[in-house]
Scaffold this motif. Structure first.
Motif, mmCIF file in Angstrom:
data_model
loop_
_atom_site.group_PDB
_atom_site.id
_atom_site.type_symbol
_atom_site.label_atom_id
_atom_site.label_comp_id
_atom_site.label_asym_id
_atom_site.label_seq_id
_atom_site.Cartn_x
_atom_site.Cartn_y
_atom_site.Cartn_z
ATOM 1 N N SER A 94 18.057 -3.201 -2.990
ATOM 2 C CA SER A 94 17.597 -4.194 -3.840
ATOM 3 C C SER A 94 16.362 -4.927 -3.541
ATOM 4 O O SER A 94 15.675 -5.366 -4.351
ATOM 5 C CB SER A 94 18.696 -4.975 -4.644
ATOM 6 N N TYR B 124 13.229 -4.101 -1.505
ATOM 7 C CA TYR B 124 11.762 -3.376 -1.934
ATOM 8 C C TYR B 124 12.170 -2.087 -2.551
ATOM 9 O O TYR B 124 11.256 -1.599 -3.107
ATOM 10 C CB TYR B 124 11.091 -3.268 -0.640
ATOM 11 N N GLY B 125 13.266 -1.392 -2.748
ATOM 12 C CA GLY B 125 13.760 -0.146 -3.199
ATOM 13 C C GLY B 125 14.140 -0.365 -4.652
ATOM 14 O O GLY B 125 14.386 -1.527 -5.096
ATOM 15 N N GLU B 126 14.553 0.650 -5.290
ATOM 16 C CA GLU B 126 14.958 0.552 -6.623
ATOM 17 C C GLU B 126 16.468 0.148 -6.431
ATOM 18 O O GLU B 126 17.486 0.543 -5.629
ATOM 19 C CB GLU B 126 14.826 1.807 -7.551
ATOM 20 N N ALA C 284 15.967 3.125 -1.962
ATOM 21 C CA ALA C 284 15.578 2.882 -0.970
ATOM 22 C C ALA C 284 16.289 3.562 0.419
ATOM 23 O O ALA C 284 17.337 3.728 0.539
ATOM 24 C CB ALA C 284 15.607 1.208 -0.653
ATOM 25 N N GLU D 92 2.924 1.923 -0.578
ATOM 26 C CA GLU D 92 3.839 2.066 -1.555
ATOM 27 C C GLU D 92 4.709 3.197 -1.138
ATOM 28 O O GLU D 92 6.059 3.102 -1.191
ATOM 29 C CB GLU D 92 3.484 2.246 -2.730
ATOM 30 N N ARG E 16 8.219 3.228 -0.085
ATOM 31 C CA ARG E 16 9.128 3.974 -0.980
ATOM 32 C C ARG E 16 9.570 3.056 -2.118
ATOM 33 O O ARG E 16 10.795 2.747 -2.450
ATOM 34 C CB ARG E 16 10.519 4.521 -0.287
ATOM 35 N N VAL E 17 8.607 2.454 -2.603
ATOM 36 C CA VAL E 17 8.650 1.492 -3.899
ATOM 37 C C VAL E 17 7.468 1.241 -4.324
ATOM 38 O O VAL E 17 6.234 1.471 -3.690
ATOM 39 C CB VAL E 17 9.119 0.009 -3.353
ATOM 40 N N THR E 18 7.509 0.916 -5.792
ATOM 41 C CA THR E 18 6.286 0.525 -6.511
ATOM 42 C C THR E 18 6.174 -0.939 -6.418
ATOM 43 O O THR E 18 6.705 -1.745 -6.807
ATOM 44 C CB THR E 18 6.203 1.283 -8.027
ATOM 45 N N THR F 9 5.128 -5.717 -9.522
ATOM 46 C CA THR F 9 6.598 -5.701 -10.056
ATOM 47 C C THR F 9 7.412 -6.572 -9.191
ATOM 48 O O THR F 9 6.987 -7.344 -8.606
ATOM 49 C CB THR F 9 7.175 -4.216 -9.588
ATOM 50 N N ALA G 183 9.372 -6.164 -7.058
ATOM 51 C CA ALA G 183 9.558 -5.877 -5.592
ATOM 52 C C ALA G 183 8.157 -6.146 -5.041
ATOM 53 O O ALA G 183 8.180 -6.862 -3.957
ATOM 54 C CB ALA G 183 9.648 -4.254 -5.308
#
Length: 324
Positions: free
Chosen positions: A14, A16-18, A23, A69, A73-75, A87, A89
């Motif tokens: 949670s 940096y990933g979804e 992640a 990004e 592996r995150v927006t 966002t 993150a």
């Protein structure tokens, strides 16, 4: 109790990933150049303005941020037609990226200092602090060390210390960083800066409430904590006047006060350094004094910094009424 942001190395999905577990746990090597690019965009909320500030093209900047990004592996940004927003993150990563860049600059400064030899010490100071006794005490102890003095401002004293641009500094509290070590030195009463024609200019002292109808000049780029101490607020029961202009130095402050744009508050030692025709300094009777302290990085293991701290403490013990 809030534990603060998780570190960049955290494998919590949670962070940096979804939240759906996309992640990856594999660590990556973060590119400091891309961190700087990301921070530039995040602070301006605009790729074009960030690219101009970085002296690069917008497509090149966009590619670098996209690559960051992908690495994470995150927006980080939500792209809109006219700007971008962070966002959740991205907000988290902005906090950590700033800390990483500051730590990187500090490591660079400290390493260069050691590489240059243990015979130099940079001492920061803010306007109105007298470093003479401390520097003389240290130089008597370590005549082989060259001391360089560096002027600091209220808006950069914390950053300069955290980055390691100076080894130790005489600064005004608060600093807004738990990573710095602090040795309180002495208190400084505040003076109101008034135009000579002000109705209270001939008073020996003034109460804060008596200035409630005057706009108060603002310390530019000051934190809320700083303003609470050094920008005394006479309008506690409801403002009668709007805020005055923001100033960056004493010349701007004196210009605004002389022109009748408002009043200001400064430490008494600063007032003593700036006598000016048409300007009057009046001690404020009913506000707590501010605090001057010797400050250095908590991670600094330099023997010279330790010796300077000891020399300053010794100078203060020798003459408790002095301001080392």
């Amino acid at each position: 109790m809030h534990a603060g942001p998780p570190p960049l190395g955290s494998t919590d999905a949670s962070t940096y990933g979804e939240a759906d577990g996309t992640a990856q746990d594999d660590p990556i090597d973060l590119d400091f150049r891309r961190l700087r690019y990301f921070v530039a965009v995040a602070e301006r909320r605009h790729f074009g303005r960030a690219a101009a500030a970085l002296h690069m093209t917008q497509p090149a900047l966009s590619r670098q941020v996209r690559q960051l990004e992908e690495d994470l592996r995150v927006t980080l940004f939500t792209r809109h037609t006219r700007n971008v927003t962070l966002t959740p993150a991205g907000e988290q990563f902005l906090h950590d990226a700033r800390e990483l860049l500051t730590a990187g600059r500090a490591a660079q400064h400290r390493t260069r200092r050691v590489g240059a030899g243990a015979h130099t010490l940079s001492v920061g100071f803010v306007l109105g602090t007298d470093v003479t006794a401390a520097v003389n005490a240290f130089s008597a102890r370590r005549p082989d060390v060259s001391v360089t003095l560096v002027r600091l401002r209220w808006w950069n004293q914390t950053e300069t210390l955290s980055e390691g641009s100076v080894d130790v500094a005489f600064a005004r509290l608060p600093l807004g960083s738990d990573a710095l070590r602090v040795m309180p030195l002495y208190a400084e009463p505040l003076s109101a800066v008034l135009p000579a024609g002000h109705p209270l200019a001939d008073q020996a002292k003034v109460d804060l409430a008596a200035l409630a109808d005057d706009p108060v000049l603002q310390y530019a780029v000051a934190t809320t904590a700083w303003a609470t101490v050094w920008n005394a607020e006479p309008h506690r029961e409801g403002r009668n006047a709007g805020p005055g202009p923001a100033f960056h130095d004493m010349e701007e402050l004196l210009g605004y006060v002389g022109a009748g744009r408002g009043v200001a508050f400064v430490p008494e030692p600063v007032a003593a350094l700036h006598p000016r025709a048409g300007i009057v300094y009046v001690p404020v009777a009913d506000v707590p004094p501010g605090q001057v302290a010797l400050v250095w990085a908590g991670t600094d293991t330099s023997r010279l910094v330790g010796e300077f701290v000891e020399s300053t403490a010794a100078a203060l013990r020798a003459d408790p009424h002095s301001k080392p």
